[in-house]
Design a protein around this motif. Structure first.
Motif, PDB file in Angstrom:
ATOM      1  N   ARG A 229      -6.543  -1.743 -13.088  1.00 13.79           N
ATOM      2  CA  ARG A 229      -6.214  -0.327 -12.900  1.00 13.79           C
ATOM      3  C   ARG A 229      -5.108  -0.185 -11.870  1.00 13.79           C
ATOM      4  NH1 ARG A 229     -11.130   3.185 -11.182  1.00 13.79           N
ATOM      5  NH2 ARG A 229      -9.521   4.796 -11.381  1.00 13.79           N
ATOM      6  N   THR A 230      -4.168   0.681 -12.177  1.00 15.52           N
ATOM      7  CA  THR A 230      -3.175   1.085 -11.185  1.00 15.52           C
ATOM      8  C   THR A 230      -3.625   2.426 -10.647  1.00 15.52           C
ATOM      9  OG1 THR A 230      -1.434  -0.059 -12.410  1.00 15.52           O
ATOM     10  CG2 THR A 230      -0.743   1.596 -10.770  1.00 15.52           C
ATOM     11  N   LYS A 231      -4.062   2.457  -9.403  1.00  9.71           N
ATOM     12  CA  LYS A 231      -4.689   3.653  -8.853  1.00  9.71           C
ATOM     13  C   LYS A 231      -3.824   4.217  -7.735  1.00  9.71           C
ATOM     14  CE  LYS A 231      -9.101   5.436  -7.149  1.00  9.71           C
ATOM     15  NZ  LYS A 231      -9.055   6.540  -8.119  1.00  9.71           N
ATOM     16  N   GLY A 232      -3.302   5.433  -7.949  1.00  8.74           N
ATOM     17  CA  GLY A 232      -2.482   6.051  -6.916  1.00  8.74           C
ATOM     18  C   GLY A 232      -2.419   7.563  -7.046  1.00  8.74           C
ATOM     19  N   GLN A 233      -3.383   8.136  -7.775  1.00  8.81           N
ATOM     20  CA  GLN A 233      -3.374   9.588  -7.948  1.00  8.81           C
ATOM     21  C   GLN A 233      -3.654  10.289  -6.624  1.00  8.81           C
ATOM     22  OE1 GLN A 233      -2.830  11.597 -10.909  1.00  8.81           O
ATOM     23  NE2 GLN A 233      -2.611  12.984  -9.170  1.00  8.81           N
ATOM     24  N   LYS A 234      -2.831  11.271  -6.312  1.00 14.80           N
ATOM     25  CA  LYS A 234      -2.998  12.056  -5.090  1.00 14.80           C
ATOM     26  C   LYS A 234      -3.662  13.381  -5.459  1.00 14.80           C
ATOM     27  CE  LYS A 234       1.131  10.023  -2.989  1.00 14.80           C
ATOM     28  NZ  LYS A 234       1.323   9.019  -4.055  1.00 14.80           N
ATOM     29  N   TYR A 235      -4.584  13.844  -4.603  1.00 14.47           N
ATOM     30  CA  TYR A 235      -5.366  15.039  -4.911  1.00 14.47           C
ATOM     31  C   TYR A 235      -5.201  16.152  -3.885  1.00 14.47           C
ATOM     32  CZ  TYR A 235      -7.757  12.100  -8.335  1.00 14.47           C
ATOM     33  OH  TYR A 235      -8.033  11.273  -9.389  1.00 14.47           O
ATOM     34  N   HIS A 236      -4.659  15.851  -2.734  1.00 17.49           N
ATOM     35  CA  HIS A 236      -4.526  16.853  -1.686  1.00 17.49           C
ATOM     36  C   HIS A 236      -3.090  16.900  -1.181  1.00 17.49           C
ATOM     37  CE1 HIS A 236      -8.885  17.444  -1.445  1.00 17.49           C
ATOM     38  NE2 HIS A 236      -8.991  16.126  -1.600  1.00 17.49           N
ATOM     39  N   GLY A 237      -2.729  18.050  -0.622  1.00 17.51           N
ATOM     40  CA  GLY A 237      -1.349  18.266  -0.231  1.00 17.51           C
ATOM     41  C   GLY A 237      -0.811  17.236   0.722  1.00 17.51           C
ATOM     42  N   GLU A 238      -1.594  16.845   1.738  1.00 19.53           N
ATOM     43  CA  GLU A 238      -1.088  15.893   2.732  1.00 19.53           C
ATOM     44  C   GLU A 238      -0.829  14.516   2.137  1.00 19.53           C
ATOM     45  OE1 GLU A 238      -5.629  16.166   3.100  1.00 19.53           O
ATOM     46  OE2 GLU A 238      -3.929  17.553   2.933  1.00 19.53           O
ATOM     47  N   GLU A 239      -1.497  14.203   1.016  1.00 16.68           N
ATOM     48  CA  GLU A 239      -1.283  12.905   0.386  1.00 16.68           C
ATOM     49  C   GLU A 239       0.092  12.805  -0.266  1.00 16.68           C
ATOM     50  OE1 GLU A 239      -4.467  12.440  -2.337  1.00 16.68           O
ATOM     51  OE2 GLU A 239      -6.035  12.328  -0.788  1.00 16.68           O
ATOM     52  N   PHE A 240       0.711  13.956  -0.592  1.00 16.88           N
ATOM     53  CA  PHE A 240       2.034  13.942  -1.226  1.00 16.88           C
ATOM     54  C   PHE A 240       3.172  13.799  -0.208  1.00 16.88           C
ATOM     55  CE2 PHE A 240      -0.586  15.953  -4.418  1.00 16.88           C
ATOM     56  CZ  PHE A 240      -0.088  15.458  -5.606  1.00 16.88           C
ATOM     57  N   GLU A 241       2.874  13.929   1.079  1.00 18.07           N
ATOM     58  CA  GLU A 241       3.945  13.973   2.074  1.00 18.07           C
ATOM     59  C   GLU A 241       4.761  12.692   2.111  1.00 18.07           C
ATOM     60  OE1 GLU A 241       2.050  14.923   5.727  1.00 18.07           O
ATOM     61  OE2 GLU A 241       1.851  17.078   5.262  1.00 18.07           O
ATOM     62  N   ASN A 242       4.119  11.556   1.909  1.00 16.92           N
ATOM     63  CA  ASN A 242       4.825  10.269   2.010  1.00 16.92           C
ATOM     64  C   ASN A 242       5.362   9.774   0.665  1.00 16.92           C
ATOM     65  OD1 ASN A 242       4.428   9.972   4.834  1.00 16.92           O
ATOM     66  ND2 ASN A 242       2.322   9.270   4.472  1.00 16.92           N
ATOM     67  N   THR A 243       5.447  10.678  -0.292  1.00 11.53           N
ATOM     68  CA  THR A 243       6.032  10.312  -1.580  1.00 11.53           C
ATOM     69  C   THR A 243       7.522  10.024  -1.402  1.00 11.53           C
ATOM     70  OG1 THR A 243       4.449  11.683  -2.782  1.00 11.53           O
ATOM     71  CG2 THR A 243       6.492  11.116  -3.918  1.00 11.53           C
ATOM     72  N   THR A 244       7.983   8.894  -1.928  1.00 17.08           N
ATOM     73  CA  THR A 244       9.396   8.518  -1.820  1.00 17.08           C
ATOM     74  C   THR A 244      10.212   9.260  -2.865  1.00 17.08           C
ATOM     75  OG1 THR A 244       8.793   6.324  -1.010  1.00 17.08           O
ATOM     76  CG2 THR A 244      11.032   6.612  -1.868  1.00 17.08           C
TER      77      THR A 244
END
Length: 842
Positions: A229-244
Motif C-alpha cells: 500500500r502507498t499510504k499518504g492521504q491527508k485528512y486535516h488542514g494542517e496535514e496539507f501545509e507541507n505539501t510540495t
C-alpha cells in the motif's frame, strides 16, 4: 318449525358461540392495537422519481440548459411517465418525474436511471446525478442543540447525538441540519501566483498527487502473502501545509504553506441557524418502516434527559417541532370521545329501555372499534391522524343499528314473549333494514376509495376505517347482541335493589316522554297532516334556502380547513443577491416583534403562570417550514440562498393556552409592518397546508410572451372580490457579470474554456480532491482568499495564463458586461412555466 333455524337463530340460542366471537374480536383488536404502526401522517408511495444533478457555481440559466433540458429530453419517451417537472436554481438542477398510478415504479426507475446514465453532454463541472424514488420518510421530532459555542463544536456534538440515537433500538434514521458541511479551503492570492508563475490547476494537481492512498497489489513470499500500500492521504488542514508545490533544481522546495492559507472549516454558504437567540445545530429524527412515532419521541426525550447534564457549560438541548404531540392529542381526543360516548349512550338507553339492553347495546362501541382496529392493518391502514379522524366519525354511527335491534327485541319482551323467541323474532325483523342501513352508509363513503392522485392515497384511509367499524357493528347487532338479550334473567339480591331504583327513574322518564308524545308532538303532527301542502312548501323553501347559501358563496368551501397550530412561522424572501447580513437583520427584527407581541399579551393575563412563548428558531439561507405539513403540503426543493429565511415561534400547547395562534399571528403581522424591499413576507399558523387558494400555471416556449400573459392574469384575478395577495413565482435573479473573449485574447491563443476555467478556479474554486473524514464528505478547494472575491475590481485585476505559459492582463483578453438572470427557472413538460397564486378571504 323454521322459527329456530338459520344462522341468526342459531347464534341467538347458543350464547357460548356468541360470547366466543365477542371475546375473539376484542382480543384480536387489543393485540392489533399494540402491533399497528403509529405515525403522524399515513405513509404511501408518491409515484414520483427525483433526479438531482449538482452543478456548483452555475447560474439557474446554466443549470437549465446544462442539466434540466438534457435530462428532460433523455427521459421524455419512457413509458409510464405522466408528467415531467424541473427546477433550475443556483448550483443545482432538479427534475421530478410523476408516474401513472398503474405504472411499475421500479421498472420506470430503472429506465430513468439508464437514460440519465447515457447522457454524455453534461458540463464537466456537474457532479454525478442522483436518481431515486421520492423520499417517503417522515420527520417525527427535532432536537435543537444550542448555546454560545463555535459552529464546529455544535456540529461535533450534534453528530455524537445522531450516532447515539441511531445506535439504540427503535430509531434508524437521524440527520444533522442547520450547520454547514466541512470544507478544507486552500486560499492562494493573486500575488503569490504571479510571484511563482503558478496557476490554480498546478496547485490543485500538487495536492492531488501528494494526498492519496493507493493499493499496490501483493508480494507472495515463503511466509505468506504480503499486501502493498502507498499510504499518504491527508485528512486535516494542517496535514496539507507541507505539501510540495515546486521542487527546484538546487533541491529547495516551495511548500503549500509558503504560498497559501489553509483553512479547515466550513463551506462558503449562507446557511445559519439560531435557537432562542443562540447559535444552533438541529438533529432531525425520522420514522421509517414499522417504527412508531410515539416510541421514537419517547426514546429521544429519554436520551436527552440522560445527556443534558453531561453537555459542556453553556450548551443546552431542547425538543422542537414535535409532531408526536399532535398525534397524541388526536388519540386522546378519540379516547375521551369514546368514554363520553359510552357513558351518554348507556345513560340515554337506561332511561327509557331495559338496563341489560342498555348495557349490551353500549358494548357495541368497544366491540366495533376493536374489530375495526383488527381489520384496518390488513388493508395497509396505520394509526395516524387521518385514520383517527375516521374513527371519530364512526363513533356516532356504530350504536344506531344495535339500538334498533335491541329496542325491537325489548318490545317483544314487554309483550310477554319468551327471551329466546323475542330475540329471534326481533333480530329477524330488523336484519334486512339494519343491513341496508349499513350498506347505505358504506355506499356513501365508498367513493373515497376511488379518489385519484396523492390526495386519494390519503383519503382512502377514511372509508376503509369507517367500513371496517360499520361491518363489525353489524356483526355485533345481528349475532352477538341477540344472544345476550335472549338469556334468562338471573336474580341477584344486591343487583335487584339497584335495578328497582333504576326502574323507578325509568318510569318517571318514560312518563315524561309519553306526555311529550301525546301532547306537543301529537298536536304538531296533526297540524302538519292537516296543512300538508304548507308543510311540503316549507320543506322545499328550506331546501332552496340551503342551496342558495352554497351557490351564493356565503357558505365558504375549504379543502383543508385551518387547524390551530402550536407554531407560528414567518417566511421572508428578499431580492436575489441581498447580503446575508441584511437578511439576518430583518429576521432578527421579525423575531423581536414576536417576543413583543407575546409579552404584551401575557401582561393582559397576569394570573397565567405558564409562559406563552416556548422557543424561537431563526434560519437564514433556508426555509425549513416552506413545505408545510400534511398530505397536500408542497414539496420543497433543496438549496440555500442569502436572500431567504424564516422565523419559527413555538407556543404553549393549544389545549392549555387561552388564545389561538391565528390571533397571535395577526398581531405579529401588524407589529412587524412593512419590510422595505422584501419580495414577500408570509405568515402561517395552521397545522395543515392545503396549498394556495388560487394557483394557475402558465406555460409558453417564448418567455417574454409568458411574462406578458402572467401580468394580464394577475390583473384579472385581482379584480375578483375577496382575492388578496396576488403574486407569481417569477423573480429576477442576482446581478451577473458575463465574460467574453476579446479579439486580442483569441489572437493570443485563449479559448472561452480557458477563460471560464481560470475565473471559476479563482472565484468559485478548483476542487483538488474529495475525502471521506469519518462520516463527513469533505471537499478540498483551491481558490482566491475571500478578501479577493468581493468586487468587480478583483476580477479585472487577475492575470490570465496563456497556453504558452505567459500571462496577460484580464482586461486585455476579456470584456465584461453586466446583466441579471432569473432566481429560479421552473419547467413542466419541457416548457418554462410561471405560477400565479393568490389568497382568498376566509
Amino acid at each position: 318449525m323454521s322459527f329456530d333455524r338459520g344462522p341468526l337463530a342459531w347464534f341467538a340460542g347458543h350464547h357460548v358461540a356468541a360470547n366466543l366471537l365477542m371475546v375473539g374480536i376484542l382480543v384480536a383488536g387489543a393485540l392489533s392495537l399494540f402491533q399497528t404502526k403509529l405515525e403522524v401522517f399515513p405513509e404511501f408511495d408518491t409515484d414520483t422519481i427525483n433526479i438531482q444533478v449538482p452543478y456548483r457555481g452555475a447560474t439557474p440559466a446554466e443549470a437549465e440548459e446544462g442539466v434540466c433540458i438534457r435530462v428532460e429530453e433523455a427521459i421524455a419517451s419512457i413509458e409510464g411517465i405522466k408528467r415531467i417537472r424541473s427546477a433550475a436554481m443556483e448550483g443545482l438542477g432538479t427534475v421530478t418525474v410523476e408516474l401513472y398510478e398503474n405504472a411499475d415504479d421500479q421498472e420506470v426507475l430503472d429506465d430513468v436511471k439508464a437514460a440519465v446514465d447515457r447522457i454524455e453532454t453534461f458540463p464537466e463541472e456537474t457532479e454525478k446525478p442522483v436518481v431515486a424514488m421520492a423520499d417517503t420518510r417522515r420527520r417525527v421530532i427535532t432536537v435543537a442543540l444550542h448555546g454560545d459555542a463555535s459552529e464546529k463544536t455544535l456540529k461535533a456534538l450534534a453528530e455524537t447525538i445522531r450516532d447515539d440515537l441511531t445506535a439504540g433500538d427503535g430509531i434508524s434514521q437521524v440527520d444533522v441540519s442547520g450547520v454547514r458541511n466541512y470544507e478544507i479551503s486552500i486560499e492562494v492570492s493573486e500575488e503569490s501566483l504571479r510571484r511563482y508563475g503558478l496557476s490554480f490547476q498546478q496547485v490543485a494537481n500538487a495536492v492531488r498527487l501528494s494526498s492519496l492512498d493507493l493499493p499496490g497489489g501483493a508480494v507472495k513470499t515463503a511466509g505468506g502473502e504480503i499486501l502493498l500500500r502507498t499510504k499518504g492521504q491527508k485528512y486535516h488542514g494542517e496535514e496539507f501545509e507541507n505539501t510540495t508545490v515546486i521542487t527546484r533544481s538546487d533541491g529547495t522546495r516551495l511548500l503549500l504553506k509558503d504560498i497559501a492559507t489553509i483553512i479547515d472549516g466550513f463551506e462558503d454558504s449562507d446557511t445559519a441557524s439560531r435557537f432562542d437567540g443562540q447559535p444552533a445545530a438541529l438533529i432531525q429524527v425520522y420514522r421509517v418502516g414499522d417504527e412508531g412515532a410515539l416510541q421514537i419521541a419517547r426514546i429521544t426525550k429519554d436520551y436527552l434527559e440522560k445527556i443534558a447534564p453531561t453537555l459542556p457549560a453553556g450548551i443546552s438541548v431542547a425538543t422542537w417541532d414535535d409532531d408526536s404531540i399532535v398525534l397524541r392529542q388526536r388519540i386522546g381526543l378519540l379516547l375521551r370521545n369514546a368514554r363520553l360516548g359510552l357513558v351518554l349512550v348507556f345513560l340515554c338507553l337506561a332511561l327509557f329501555l331495559n338496563l341489560r339492553l342498555a348495557l349490551w347495546t353500549t358494548m357495541g362501541i368497544p366491540i366495533s372499534f376493536l374489530g375495526g382496529l383488527w381489520l384496518a392493518p390488513h388493508f395497509d391502514v396505520s394509526i395516524n391522524m387521518v385514520s383517527l379522524f375516521a374513527f371519530i366519525i364512526s363513533l356516532g354511527i356504530v350504536v344506531d343499528d344495535a339500538i334498533v335491534v335491541g329496542e325491537n327485541i325489548y318490545s317483544y319482551l314487554e309483550k310477554g314473549m319468551r327471551p329466546i323467541e323475542a330475540a329471534i323474532r326481533g333480530v329477524r325483523e330488523m336484519a334486512v333494514p339494519v343491513t341496508f342501513a349499513i350498506i347505505t352508509t358504506i355506499a356513501a363513503f365508498a367513493p373515497l376509495l376511488y379518489v385519484a392522485g396523492m390526495m386519494g392515497k390519503v383519503m382512502r384511509q377514511i372509508p376503509i376505517v369507517v367500513i371496517a367499524v360499520l361491518a363489525m357493528s353489524l356483526v355485533e347487532a345481528l349475532i352477538i347482541l341477540p344472544a345476550h338479550l335472549s338469556a334468562r334473567k338471573r336474580h341477584w339480591p344486591l343487583i335487584s335493589g339497584i335495578t328497582s331504583a333504576i326502574e323507578r327513574v325509568q318510569l318517571k322518564a318514560q312518563g315524561l316522554l309519553q306526555s311529550f308524545i301525546n301532547g306537543p308532538y301529537l298536536r304538531l303532527l296533526n297540524l302538519t297532516l292537516e296543512w300538508r301542502y304548507a308543510t311540503i312548501a316549507t320543506t322545499l323553501a328550506s331546501l332552496l334556502m340551503v342551496i342558495g347559501l352554497v351557490a351564493s358563496g356565503y357558505l365558504k368551501f375549504s379543502l383543508m380547513p385551518k387547524v390551530d397550530a402550536d407554531n407560528m412561522v414567518a417566511s421572508l424572501t428578499m431580492p436575489q443577491g441581498t447580503p446575508v447580513e441584511v437578511t439576518e437583520r430583518i429576521l432578527s427584527r421579525i423575531e423581536k416583534a414576536a417576543h413583543d407581541v407575546v409579552a404584551q399579551f401575557e401582561t393582559q393575563e397576569p394570573d397565567n403562570d405558564e409562559q406563552l412563548l416556548r422557543h424561537t428558531s431563526l434560519t437564514v439561507g433556508e426555509r425549513p417550514s416552506a413545505g408545510g405539513h400534511g398530505p397536500t403540503a408542497k414539496q420543497s426543493i433543496g438549496g440555500t440562498s442569502s436572500n431567504i429565511g424564516e422565523v419559527n415561534v413555538e407556543l404553549l400547547g393549544s389545549d392549555v393556552r387561552t388564545v389561538s395562534s391565528n390571533t397571535l399571528v395577526n398581531l405579529w403581522r401588524d407589529a412587524v409592518g412593512e419590510v422595505p424591499g422584501a419580495v414577500s413576507l408570509t405568515y402561517q399558523s395552521s397545522i395543515f397546508s392545503g396549498g394556495d387558494a388560487i394557483s394557475v400555471q402558465l406555460a409558453h416556449r417564448s418567455f417574454p410572451t409568458l411574462l406578458k400573459a402572467v401580468d394580464s392574469l394577475e390583473h384579472v384575478v385581482a379584480e375578483y372580490p375577496g382575492v388578496k395577495d396576488v403574486d407569481n413565482s417569477f423573480l429576477i435573479g442576482k446581478k451577473e457579470l458575463k465574460l467574453e473573449l476579446t479579439t486580442e485574447g483569441r489572437t493570443l491563443g485563449l479559448t472561452l474554456s480557458d477563460l471560464g476555467g481560470q475565473v471559476r478556479a479563482g472565484f468559485y474554486g478548483e476542487e483538488a480532491q474529495r475525502i471521506q473524514r469519518g462520516r463527513d464528505d469533505v471537499r478540498v478547494m483551491v481558490r482566491y482568499p475571500e478578501s479577493e472575491r468581493r468586487s468587480l475590481a478583483d476580477v479585472e485585476n487577475m492575470r490570465i495564463r496563456l497556453p504558452g505559459g505567459a500571462e496577460a492582463p484580464f482586461t486585455t483578453v476579456a470584456q465584461v458586461t453586466e446583466g441579471r438572470g432569473y432566481a429560479t427557472i421552473d419547467r413542466v413538460d419541457r416548457r418554462r412555466i410561471v405560477t400565479v397564486t393568490a389568497d382568498v378571504d376566509a
